[in-house]
Design a protein around this motif. Sequence first.
Motif, PDB file in Angstrom:
ATOM      1  N   PRO A 150      41.459  -2.690  30.365  1.00 48.20           N
ATOM      2  CA  PRO A 150      42.834  -3.156  30.600  1.00 48.20           C
ATOM      3  C   PRO A 150      43.510  -3.747  29.370  1.00 48.20           C
ATOM      4  O   PRO A 150      44.692  -3.519  29.133  1.00 48.20           O
ATOM      5  N   LYS A 151      42.774  -4.489  28.532  1.00 46.83           N
ATOM      6  CA  LYS A 151      43.376  -5.123  27.359  1.00 46.83           C
ATOM      7  C   LYS A 151      43.900  -4.095  26.363  1.00 46.83           C
ATOM      8  O   LYS A 151      44.789  -4.412  25.548  1.00 46.83           O
ATOM      9  N   ASP A 152      43.393  -2.882  26.412  1.00 48.92           N
ATOM     10  CA  ASP A 152      43.826  -1.852  25.463  1.00 48.92           C
ATOM     11  C   ASP A 152      45.268  -1.413  25.700  1.00 48.92           C
ATOM     12  O   ASP A 152      45.833  -0.682  24.881  1.00 48.92           O
ATOM     13  N   ILE A 153      45.875  -1.832  26.812  1.00 51.61           N
ATOM     14  CA  ILE A 153      47.311  -1.581  27.010  1.00 51.61           C
ATOM     15  C   ILE A 153      48.104  -2.169  25.848  1.00 51.61           C
ATOM     16  O   ILE A 153      49.110  -1.614  25.410  1.00 51.61           O
ATOM     17  N   ILE A 209      48.016  -6.542  35.222  1.00 48.64           N
ATOM     18  CA  ILE A 209      49.146  -5.850  34.594  1.00 48.64           C
ATOM     19  C   ILE A 209      48.960  -4.341  34.705  1.00 48.64           C
ATOM     20  O   ILE A 209      49.891  -3.606  35.077  1.00 48.64           O
ATOM     21  N   ARG A 210      47.754  -3.882  34.413  1.00 44.02           N
ATOM     22  CA  ARG A 210      47.485  -2.435  34.464  1.00 44.02           C
ATOM     23  C   ARG A 210      47.676  -1.887  35.874  1.00 44.02           C
ATOM     24  O   ARG A 210      48.312  -0.841  36.071  1.00 44.02           O
ATOM     25  N   GLN A 211      47.142  -2.588  36.862  1.00 44.71           N
ATOM     26  CA  GLN A 211      47.271  -2.131  38.245  1.00 44.71           C
ATOM     27  C   GLN A 211      48.727  -2.142  38.710  1.00 44.71           C
ATOM     28  O   GLN A 211      49.172  -1.256  39.442  1.00 44.71           O
ATOM     29  N   THR A 212      49.494  -3.137  38.266  1.00 47.87           N
ATOM     30  CA  THR A 212      50.908  -3.218  38.634  1.00 47.87           C
ATOM     31  C   THR A 212      51.669  -2.014  38.080  1.00 47.87           C
ATOM     32  O   THR A 212      52.509  -1.421  38.772  1.00 47.87           O
ATOM     33  N   LEU A 213      51.367  -1.649  36.837  1.00 47.25           N
ATOM     34  CA  LEU A 213      52.026  -0.485  36.224  1.00 47.25           C
ATOM     35  C   LEU A 213      51.641   0.807  36.938  1.00 47.25           C
ATOM     36  O   LEU A 213      52.477   1.673  37.189  1.00 47.25           O
ATOM     37  N   LEU A 214      50.355   0.940  37.272  1.00 48.77           N
ATOM     38  CA  LEU A 214      49.905   2.169  37.922  1.00 48.77           C
ATOM     39  C   LEU A 214      50.479   2.297  39.337  1.00 48.77           C
ATOM     40  O   LEU A 214      50.761   3.403  39.801  1.00 48.77           O
ATOM     41  N   ILE A 215      50.649   1.177  40.024  1.00 44.33           N
ATOM     42  CA  ILE A 215      51.287   1.217  41.342  1.00 44.33           C
ATOM     43  C   ILE A 215      52.725   1.692  41.212  1.00 44.33           C
ATOM     44  O   ILE A 215      53.240   2.452  42.041  1.00 44.33           O
ATOM     45  N   PHE A 216      53.393   1.267  40.135  1.00 48.22           N
ATOM     46  CA  PHE A 216      54.776   1.676  39.893  1.00 48.22           C
ATOM     47  C   PHE A 216      54.868   3.200  39.744  1.00 48.22           C
ATOM     48  O   PHE A 216      55.811   3.834  40.216  1.00 48.22           O
TER      49      PHE A 216
END
Length: 322
Positions: free
Chosen positions: A63-66, A113-120
């Motif tokens: 996730p931090k690699d975002i 943050i990553r999961q929120t973006l992927l849900i979007f």
Amino acid sequence: MFNKKFMEELFKPQELYSKKALRTVYDRLAHASIMRLNQASMDKLYDLMTMAFKYQVLLCPRPKDILLVTFNHLDAIKDFIHDSPGILNQVDETFRQLIQTYSCLSAGEFQLIRQTLLIFFQDMHIRVSIFLKDKVQNSNGRFVLPISGPVPWGTEVPGLIRIFNHNGDEVKRTEFTTDGNYVTPQREGSFDLYGDRVLKLGTNMYSVSRPVETHMSGSSKNLASHAKENIVPNPLAKEELNFLARLLGGLEIKEPGGSETGFRLNLFTTDEEEEHAALTRPEELSYKVINIEATQVRTRRPVLAGIRADPSPPVEPSESPR
């Protein structure tokens, strides 16, 4: 885009943008340049950008690699504006705000943050030709996760099970085989203002290899070699184009008074570009022109002029439009 006030607004804690708000911002950013796109072209460009970003977020090793993906985006922008110190300072200031805001977050917060973006993006499955070609996207628009390559930084290559007792001492090890070919990463990407990000996600996807590219099958190799053979230009191509121009009455035909009329096919942006291409063309790729005389060209010109004005074929009375 990197105006100080605009950046300050972006960095304020807030809810995620809606899809409509994101599209509005995107349209305005695109049209802030000299580029002008109609609705259909803008739709395609927006689809390409959103799917490329979804691909980058989905395939982040951790996730931090975002944050490294974002740094790759900004590094690319800095390459474009390296000779504009004022704009470069604005981008560097954005870099510093990103480092200050996100470098202290935990792995769990980055995962959120990553999961929120992927849900979007979860209901967006638009097929992109470059992803389909590289087999990182299936025909249904879903991405293919890699089963080989470097594992996330700070983790070990899968294949070992450790068993501990109640005191926390390791008492047994069991190895197992995996389908993928995983390797240990050599180093971690830099989270500093300048440095090697290591991760290629977020760089120009048209110039770098993506991590899920597969080895070509036998049939694919044959197609690739066949395509390579077809790179040699067809010597008849120029003659066919000249013949078309002659039939349309626009080749070597001048009206009284010396003024040229009719049809001209130019495959270059300017006449200078065409002349330069002709002068720099290798000798082995130059072909002599065969002039084909079409009979009754002049008498047919009124009919051909009508064809140029309206190229749609006529419908005979006995035919029914389809």
